[in-house]
Design a protein around this motif. Structure first.
Motif, mmCIF file in Angstrom:
data_model
loop_
_atom_site.group_PDB
_atom_site.id
_atom_site.type_symbol
_atom_site.label_atom_id
_atom_site.label_comp_id
_atom_site.label_asym_id
_atom_site.label_seq_id
_atom_site.Cartn_x
_atom_site.Cartn_y
_atom_site.Cartn_z
ATOM 1 N N SER A 46 -20.337 -46.746 0.428
ATOM 2 C CA SER A 46 -19.782 -48.099 0.468
ATOM 3 C C SER A 46 -18.897 -48.277 1.694
ATOM 4 C CB SER A 46 -18.951 -48.369 -0.792
ATOM 5 O OG SER A 46 -19.753 -48.309 -1.952
ATOM 6 N N VAL A 47 -18.954 -49.464 2.264
ATOM 7 C CA VAL A 47 -18.060 -49.802 3.375
ATOM 8 C C VAL A 47 -16.780 -50.392 2.790
ATOM 9 C CG1 VAL A 47 -17.748 -51.134 5.478
ATOM 10 C CG2 VAL A 47 -20.006 -50.246 4.902
ATOM 11 N N LEU A 48 -15.661 -49.765 3.086
ATOM 12 C CA LEU A 48 -14.360 -50.202 2.582
ATOM 13 C C LEU A 48 -13.502 -50.707 3.738
ATOM 14 C CD1 LEU A 48 -13.481 -47.282 0.118
ATOM 15 C CD2 LEU A 48 -14.674 -49.421 -0.379
ATOM 16 N N PRO A 49 -12.511 -51.529 3.444
ATOM 17 C CA PRO A 49 -11.610 -51.970 4.524
ATOM 18 C C PRO A 49 -10.831 -50.787 5.071
ATOM 19 C CG PRO A 49 -10.764 -52.637 2.376
ATOM 20 C CD PRO A 49 -12.150 -52.122 2.146
ATOM 21 N N PRO A 50 -10.532 -50.777 6.359
ATOM 22 C CA PRO A 50 -9.725 -49.678 6.908
ATOM 23 C C PRO A 50 -8.394 -49.564 6.170
ATOM 24 C CG PRO A 50 -10.646 -51.018 8.669
ATOM 25 C CD PRO A 50 -10.929 -51.746 7.393
ATOM 26 N N LEU A 51 -7.941 -48.346 6.012
ATOM 27 C CA LEU A 51 -6.659 -48.133 5.344
ATOM 28 C C LEU A 51 -5.536 -48.787 6.144
ATOM 29 C CD1 LEU A 51 -6.872 -44.405 4.190
ATOM 30 C CD2 LEU A 51 -6.616 -46.397 2.711
ATOM 31 N N ALA A 52 -4.702 -49.518 5.450
ATOM 32 C CA ALA A 52 -3.564 -50.154 6.117
ATOM 33 C C ALA A 52 -2.541 -49.095 6.510
ATOM 34 C CB ALA A 52 -2.929 -51.183 5.186
ATOM 35 N N ASP A 53 -1.913 -49.301 7.655
ATOM 36 C CA ASP A 53 -0.849 -48.388 8.075
ATOM 37 C C ASP A 53 0.334 -48.518 7.120
ATOM 38 O OD1 ASP A 53 -2.269 -47.490 10.269
ATOM 39 O OD2 ASP A 53 -1.494 -49.065 11.583
ATOM 40 N N ARG A 54 0.839 -47.390 6.700
ATOM 41 C CA ARG A 54 2.009 -47.376 5.813
ATOM 42 C C ARG A 54 3.250 -47.050 6.641
ATOM 43 N NH1 ARG A 54 1.512 -46.952 0.245
ATOM 44 N NH2 ARG A 54 -0.635 -47.003 -0.533
ATOM 45 N N PRO A 55 4.133 -48.014 6.838
ATOM 46 C CA PRO A 55 5.381 -47.703 7.558
ATOM 47 C C PRO A 55 6.182 -46.658 6.779
ATOM 48 C CG PRO A 55 5.092 -50.070 7.278
ATOM 49 C CD PRO A 55 4.068 -49.419 6.429
ATOM 50 N N VAL A 56 6.843 -45.791 7.509
ATOM 51 C CA VAL A 56 7.590 -44.713 6.860
ATOM 52 C C VAL A 56 8.945 -45.234 6.392
ATOM 53 C CG1 VAL A 56 8.502 -42.382 7.112
ATOM 54 C CG2 VAL A 56 6.452 -43.056 8.367
ATOM 55 N N VAL A 57 9.292 -44.902 5.162
ATOM 56 C CA VAL A 57 10.636 -45.166 4.654
ATOM 57 C C VAL A 57 11.263 -43.817 4.324
ATOM 58 C CG1 VAL A 57 9.714 -45.611 2.318
ATOM 59 C CG2 VAL A 57 12.041 -46.325 2.901
ATOM 60 N N TYR A 58 12.360 -43.520 5.001
ATOM 61 C CA TYR A 58 13.032 -42.231 4.839
ATOM 62 C C TYR A 58 14.207 -42.367 3.874
ATOM 63 C CZ TYR A 58 10.615 -41.063 9.233
ATOM 64 O OH TYR A 58 9.676 -40.856 10.207
ATOM 65 N N THR A 59 14.497 -41.277 3.222
ATOM 66 C CA THR A 59 15.759 -41.165 2.505
ATOM 67 C C THR A 59 16.311 -39.777 2.761
ATOM 68 O OG1 THR A 59 16.879 -41.639 0.411
ATOM 69 C CG2 THR A 59 14.932 -40.238 0.290
ATOM 70 N N TYR A 60 17.612 -39.630 2.570
ATOM 71 C CA TYR A 60 18.270 -38.349 2.838
ATOM 72 C C TYR A 60 18.832 -37.817 1.527
ATOM 73 C CZ TYR A 60 21.414 -34.909 4.965
ATOM 74 O OH TYR A 60 22.059 -33.749 5.318
#
Length: 595
Positions: free
Chosen positions: A101-115
């Motif tokens: 199956s042709v699927l939509p390209p995976l969306a970029d996931r912006p990184v969210v950091y925690t400390y």
């Protein structure tokens, strides 16, 4: 003496031999078998002749080249190819493979950091922290971000770490533990670079398509560090250069009165945005808005933190319920034949409208003080429409059967024949019925498949629906979704789904009775379960006759088969994506949960 002609011929032979030697290399594998070459043949050079694949001969028909298989593009029987042409009616026209199956390209996931700095030597507190970090990661992941937990190790890698250490050792500077931890938090963020920095008690408390969350997914403003009104140090967004410049300013500004980075960094480094989409459970906020919980945290920190995790999960779940005023729709085309087919989905819907486990269900998230709290006596509405409705006011659960499965249910027999399929059934009945209200009766399966694909995987569909294939669900009466499936759905929804073991026997019996349609007879329902069981066997069998009738059903219902494979691949890819991310982060995910 060598004749002149013989000398010329010898020179030509030597020249050709040199060319073959220069433009060839010893083969490492046999092109016919794919096995490593051994023996004398290993040292025989083979010419690397030019490829004629790109040249078109006028007397030869044109042929497309099958796209190369992408990495991580298979899972079990599901195969996919990520490409912008995913809305084409039939994937095989792109992949030249009926099962891919042709699927939509995976969306970029912006990184969210925690400390996070662990509570060493306190196992109970670490377990409570682990539960909170898991809830934090799950909530941000569900909103399209890539959560990453940082520690002191990342702070030490920052070039400015030594400068901070020198200030710490300066007797004229007052360096409190709180300020030190805040510095390390920013150092770790600056070392990692562009992204969000969130406190691990700051949660996205809104729908996926919320305006602020969409803004954050688009990336940080390069000229400033973005902070958010009324959140304090709950969330920042910035790029690497700005972050480290802000740290340098803070280092220069440290004095005996310093308590936090926000006091030290000049205001011109920040851009302040308003927000009603983020909930920050800071100690001061808990004291002001949830005094009973604050007292519990003081008297028993570990128990209080666990209660906080339960309350946060309750708020996330309640926000989900409030986001869909029209309730949850479990698609049920052909209601007289599909009661058993949608039972697992209906049970999922009942779990989603159930109130989450929490000591106090009367509280609202800090960012939504006037929420509609969950009430067991007034649950969210569940409907079972036959047609899909294109609206964001309702959360849709779609359950797609394989064409053979639907045929056996409609015929009330597992003995489906080619003659019956071709002479007595319409093409693509499931897709036609589900999209009838949206597209009318005249449109063909080609166009309908594109519309449903967009409803499953389009940008506006994320967070508003869940789509499953029947054959991946349990087929026994009264069975809920498997724990693994519920775990995966929790990462899609962002909160912990109530499980059946949280209900008593009486309520469970009522739930089992309520999932069946009152119209069909008990015998009819049992027959549906039998047919579903046998259809699953056909999907797995290697019997040539059974495979043949399955192929006939697929060929007769091309559009139904296309969307069924699309949903199966889309679900499989989401699982592969999450597991890959978890594998990459497994050593950095904070403390481990106690078993």
């Amino acid at each position: 003496m060598v004749p002149h002609r013989s000398g010329t011929l010898l020179a030509i032979i030597i020249f050709v031999g040199l060319l073959l030697f220069i433009f060839s290399s010893p083969p490492s594998t046999d092109p016919a078998t794919g096995e490593p070459v051994s023996g004398p043949a290993k040292y025989v050079p083979r010419p690397q002749l030019p490829s004629w694949g790109g040249i078109h001969f006028p007397f030869q028909p044109s042929a497309h080249v099958r796209p190369k298989e992408q990495k991580n593009s298979t899972s079990g029987e599901s195969k996919w190819y990520s490409d912008w042409t995913w809305l084409y009616p039939f994937s095989s026209s792109i992949t030249l493979d009926e099962n891919r199956s042709v699927l939509p390209p995976l969306a970029d996931r912006p990184v969210v950091y925690t400390y996070y700095e662990p509570n060493k030597g306190n196992g109970e507190n670490e377990d409570a922290d682990a539960r909170m970090l898991l809830a934090w990661r799950r909530a941000w992941y569900a909103k399209g971000f890539r959560p990453v937990i940082l520690s002191h190790a990342e702070a030490m890698d920052n070039q400015l770490y030594e400068a901070v250490q020198r200030i710490k050792q300066d007797p004229t500077k007052k360096f409190s533990p709180e300020l030190e931890s805040d510095f390390f938090r920013w150092l770790a963020w600056g070392q990692m670079g562009t992204g969000l920095l969130a406190d691990w008690r700051c949660f996205p408390m809104a729908k996926y398509d919320d305006e602020l969350l969409s803004y954050l997914r688009r990336g940080a403003v390069p000229t400033h560090i973005t902070r958010f009104d009324h959140l304090g140090n709950g969330l920042f967004a910035g790029e690497s250069n700005e972050i480290n410049e802000a740290i340098k300013e803070a280092i220069r500004q440290v004095d005996e009165h310093s308590n936090s980075m926000l006091e030290l960094i000049p205001a011109e480094h920040f851009k302040t945005e308003k927000s009603t989409s983020l909930a920050f459970y800071s100690p001061s906020m808990i004291t002001n808005q949830y005094p009973m919980l604050a007292e519990k945290i003081v008297s028993s920190p570990s128990e209080g933190k666990r209660a906080l995790v339960d309350m946060v999960n309750s708020h996330l779940h309640n926000t989900f319920q409030n986001s869909f005023p029209a309730g949850i729709a479990v698609l049920k085309p052909f209601p007289e034949k599909t009661t058993a087919l949608i039972e697992p989905s209906l049970r999922l819907a009942k779990a989603l409208v159930r109130c989450a486990e929490s000591a106090d269900l009367s509280t609202c998230p800090p960012n939504i003080p006037a929420c509609h709290v969950c009430s067991p006596s007034n649950p969210v509405r569940i409907s079972q429409p036959a047609q899909y409705k294109n609206t964001t006011h309702v959360f849709t659960i779609g359950t797609l059967p394989h064409p053979y499965t639907l045929l056996s249910l409609q015929q009330n027999s597992e003995e489906v024949t080619t003659r019956h399929i071709r002479r007595e059934t319409a093409r693509d009945p499931w897709l036609t019925e589900v999209t009838k209200e949206l597209l009318g009766d005249e449109m063909g399966g080609f166009s309908r498949s594109s519309v449903l694909k967009n409803a499953v995987a389009g940008e506006m569909a994320i967070g508003n629906s869940v789509w499953l294939t029947v054959e991946s669900l349990p087929s026994k009466a009264g069975e809920s979704l498997p724990p693994d499936s519920l775990d995966e759905l929790e990462w899609q929804l962002g909160f912990k789904i109530p499980r059946d073991d949280q209900t008593d026997a009486k309520k469970e019996e009522e739930a089992r009775k309520s999932v069946t349609d009152p119209n069909p007879s008990k015998a009819g329902i049992e027959r549906e379960y039998e047919l579903l069981d046998k259809a699953r066997e056909v999907m797995k069998t290697k019997d040539v006759n059974r495979i043949g009738i399955k192929d006939v059903a697929e060929a007769w219902n091309l559009a139904d088969t296309e969307v069924w494979r699309f949903v199966r691949a889309y679900r499989a890819r989401s699982i592969v994506e999450r597991k890959k991310w978890e594998e990459e982060e497994k050593y950095f995910a904070g403390p481990k949960l106690a078993v």
